[in-house]
Design an enzyme around this catalytic site. Structure first.
Site, PDB file in Angstrom:
ATOM      1  N   ASP A 161      14.046  24.340  37.210  1.00 26.70           N
ATOM      2  CA  ASP A 161      13.144  24.811  36.358  1.00 26.70           C
ATOM      3  C   ASP A 161      14.429  26.673  35.953  1.00 26.70           C
ATOM      4  OD1 ASP A 161      10.891  26.028  35.802  1.00 26.70           O
ATOM      5  OD2 ASP A 161      10.300  26.748  37.113  1.00 26.70           O
ATOM      6  N   GLU A 191      27.768  13.026  46.157  1.00 31.27           N
ATOM      7  CA  GLU A 191      28.166  12.176  47.227  1.00 31.27           C
ATOM      8  C   GLU A 191      27.480  10.783  47.458  1.00 31.27           C
ATOM      9  OE1 GLU A 191      26.578  14.515  50.085  1.00 31.27           O
ATOM     10  OE2 GLU A 191      27.762  15.878  50.164  1.00 31.27           O
TER      11      GLU A 191
END
Ligand code: GLC
Length: 563
Positions: A213, A263
């Site tokens: 956002d 990751e």
């Protein structure tokens, strides 16, 4: 079981679930997770690849959930964390990825951090609790003037002054949106660490990514200088001058998030909501070590006209290719006037985002629907990914006549009732039946839908459109089915074909073509060696494409070669 392997986001069609308005299972007139779970088969059947769910966190709902009080929970009106987990599992089982909405620019004034900052009081003005936000002393005698001249996106000053327990005025805090949405200070280490931890929390729960956002708003210029004469959008020479939009400092944040997302074995992905000046600026958010994708609002804003559309598409393709990213096409969302109603207005007006601007212009509603359907085929044929805002597949128009007392968007109150706000595109989805709530809530619901649905939507319900020849829902279903199977669609390239003024056409390898007639008065012929695959409206008897119509084509080798 996930539909597209590898870098799936480069081709994905993502469906935006505005959860308050999608499906209500509890009968309180507000959509919820149980409602969404019950409709997952519908979404899987539509042929999309992923969902993006608007904020579902605990929130006082001053801004429809974009005022988050707890970043790791679920608002009780939507359900529980257990239900959320079950929903994610079920979606995955149906081959759908799940993206959530991350709101990093601000939190709710009910968030524990903000309460702590207020409790720190004037004596704590230099405290670590206040340092997470942007608290400043006021200007002028007794600090009675806001610290600078910034304005809130929703109207009025971007600063609110707090009072101490004895009612004496003290410091001011910054909020680029509603006063109940205090901005966080992104230079603060604790803020950075908290959001990294929040992302891991949801990723570990199985969430596949986040929509970010206000991705262009996190960094503020040092010293919070006055806006002064700085224009927005800024001119070419003053681009970097804006003190809080699209500052270069945001990119370091996204680089650290990308490293975190990478990751994971099945890398998590981001889509940025960045309202920036142009496509070059947008492409900076999707450099290879930043966000994976970003909404292309330039396309959303382009008028229904061949030349501006072509320019928008070409520029987007060029700027994204330069950084190795795939474009992300979008026609509407919960903040913009629905495209059926935008395209119904005289085009050439670039800014038809606000309901008030739209209402001021005469409407040709049938043209609006024809154009929206053609735009859908255009969007879904372009190289890259695309977003569909719930109800777009039903051809829902903006609800333009919500009574004043029904309006819930904070924009209405904060603009002093000068702007009607965004409620007209947030009206609950009509699923079935002849009258409101149209299956949005159970038959024995306690409450009516939180925004009233027009009676005319009886013709637009999922039930009414299912299996109906020529319905917008069936057009979307067919288009998405073709898109999933066709090797030319999704990520890749296009080659433009020559067309008369007012029309566009392109081909994609192997064997796919798309013609869109925006405004060419003479209908446009389909090449003799091409076969229509899908059209947004009727073609003429002699196989020509009339105005406001798009057609997908199967090409044989010769057409492809001529390109
Ligand atoms: C984004 C959201 C919008 C919200 C604002 C503040 O633009 O899409 O709905 O009001 O941010 O969070």
């Amino acid at each position: 079981m996930v539909s597209k392997a590898g870098r799936w986001w480069r081709s994905a069609v993502v469906y935006q679930v505005y959860i308050r308005s999608f499906a209500d299972s509890s009968g309180d007139g507000v959509g919820d997770i149980a409602g969404l779970r019950s409709r997952l088969p519908y979404l899987a059947g539509l042929g999309i690849d992923a969902l993006w769910i608007n904020p579902w966190y605990p929130s006082p709902m001053r801004d429809g959930g974009y005022d988050v009080a707890d970043l790791r929970g679920i608002d009780p009106s939507f359900g529980t964390l257990l239900e959320a987990e079950a929903m994610i599992r079920e979606a995955h089982g149906l081959g759908l990825r799940v993206l959530l909405d991350l709101v990093p620019n601000h939190v709710s004034d009910q968030h524990a951090w903000f309460r702590e900052a207020l409790a720190a009081g004037r004596a704590g003005s230099g405290s670590s609790a206040r340092a997470r936000f942007l608290f400043r002393d006021g200007r002028g005698p007794a600090g009675a003037e806001p610290p600078n001249d910034w304005t809130s996106n929703f109207g009025g000053s971007a600063w609110t002054r707090v009072t101490d327990p004895d009612g004496r005025p003290e410091q001011w805090y910054l909020h680029l949106f509603a006063p109940e949405q205090p901005d966080l200070d992104w230079t603060n280490r604790e803020v950075q660490d908290e959001f990294a931890a929040v992302m891991r929390f949801w990723f570990d729960l199985g969430v596949d990514g986040f929509r970010i956002d206000v991705a262009h708003g996190l960094a503020k210029a040092e010293g919070l200088p006055d806006l002064g004469e700085t224009e927005w959008p800024p001119g070419a020479d003053g681009r970097l001058g804006h003190p809080h939009w699209d500052r270069d400092e945001v990119h370091a944040i996204y680089r650290s998030w990308r490293a975190l997302a990478d990751e994971y074995d099945d890398p998590r992905v981001f889509v940025g909501e960045a309202w920036v000046h142009d496509s070059e600026r947008l492409a900076r958010y999707v450099r290879s070590d930043e966000l994976h994708t970003a909404f292309n609002f330039d396309f959303l804003l382009a008028p229904w006209d061949a030349e501006p559309m072509r320019r928008s598409i070409e520029t987007t393709l060029r700027t994204h290719e330069a950084v190795g990213a795939a474009p992300t096409w979008v026609l509407s969302n919960h903040d913009t006037v629905r495209e059926v109603s935008r395209y119904a207005r005289p085009q050439g007006v670039r800014r038809l985002l606000k309901l008030d601007d739209v209402l001021a212009l005469p409407a040709d509603r049938p043209a609006g629907l024809r154009r929206a359907r053609a735009a859908a085929l255009l969007m879904l044929a372009l190289p890259g990914g695309a977003y569909i805002y719930q109800g777009e597949e039903l051809g829902l128009p903006e609800v333009e006549d919500l009574p004043d007392e029904a309006l819930r968007d904070p924009v209405w109150a904060l603009s002093g009732h000068a702007e009607r706000g965004r409620d007209g595109c947030r009206v609950p989805i009509p699923w079935s039946g002849p009258a409101p709530p149209f299956g949005f809530s159970p038959v024995a619901a306690d409450a009516a839908p939180w925004l009233p649905q027009p009676a005319s939507w009886r013709e637009l319900t999922v039930e009414a459109q299912t299996g109906a020849d020529g319905s917008t829902l069936e057009l979307y279903r067919r288009a998405l089915a073709v898109r999933r199977e066709h090797p030319a669609l999704g990520d890749g390239h296009l080659t433009w074909l020559c067309m008369p003024a007012g029309a566009l056409a392109f081909v994609r390898d192997p064997g796919f073509g798309c013609i869109v007639n925006f405004s060419a008065a003479d209908s446009v012929p389909i090449p003799p060696d091409a076969a229509p695959l899908l059209a947004s409206g009727s073609l003429t008897q002699d196989r020509r494409v009339p105005q406001d119509t798009a057609v997908w084509l199967t090409l044989d080798q010769s057409t492809a070669k001529r390109a």
